[in-house]
Design a protein around this motif. Structure first.
Motif: not given
Length: 187
Positions: A48-61
């Motif tokens: 979950r913590p790694n996924f959330d960082r990945y998701f946040d990066d994708n969302l902000s892109s």
């Protein structure tokens, strides 16, 4: 050039839409199986913590699309981005598909939607794949993309890493589609 990096497109039994915050839980469900990340450089992205960082990066892109099947189930995501070493270019990458949907035509169908969209603006599309990600290298080859070179590149503001750089031209893509359709009709 003006290019929509977050289109809403459907076809071939699938749909891509701009990634939104409300997709977080559904995308996490698609990413939560460790097998999905086997062979991928980010082997712990199911946590979950790694996924959330990945998701946040994708969302902000503001360049990421969510992948859905025709039932509306979120099964992965992908991103359009400029190739860092090729002027006026577009790349497709950062793709993952839930391992439950591996095999068959899922990757081809999503990439078909994305490539058809990209080829309305560009004559070629780039893919940057980690040297250890053999599954993606093979999948990209099945699309008709060819390896051009290896390079140390910083993608999307990241420190430089080694990448295998593939490209596919509009003409090569049309040949791939025609070959697949002819093979399908012959069956």
């Amino acid at each position: 050039m003006t290019f929509d990096t977050q289109p809403s497109i459907s076809g071939y039994g699938y749909r891509i839409d701009p990634l939104r915050e409300e997709d977080r839980e559904a995308l996490y469900q698609a990413a939560s199986d460790p097998l999905t990340w086997a062979g991928h450089p980010a082997t712990t992205r199911h946590q979950r913590p790694n996924f959330d960082r990945y998701f946040d990066d994708n969302l902000s892109s503001k360049q990421t699309v969510v992948l859905r099947n025709d039932a509306g189930t979120v099964i992965g995501c992908s991103r359009y981005y400029p190739a860092p070493d090729v002027e006026n270019s577009i790349s497709i990458g950062y793709t993952f598909i839930d391992c439950k949907f591996w095999g068959g035509d899922t990757n081809y169908a999503f990439k078909r939607l994305m490539l058809e969209h990209a080829f309305k603006t560009y004559d070629e599309v780039w893919f940057h794949i980690a040297p250890s990600n053999i599954r993606s290298q093979k999948g990209t080859g099945k699309l008709g993309a060819v390896w051009r070179y290896d390079a140390s590149l910083g993608l999307m503001g990241t420190p430089p890493e080694d990448w295998k750089c593939y490209t596919i031209s509009k003409e090569a893509w049309e040949n791939t589609v025609n070959q697949r359709e002819n093979a399908s009709q012959a069956q």
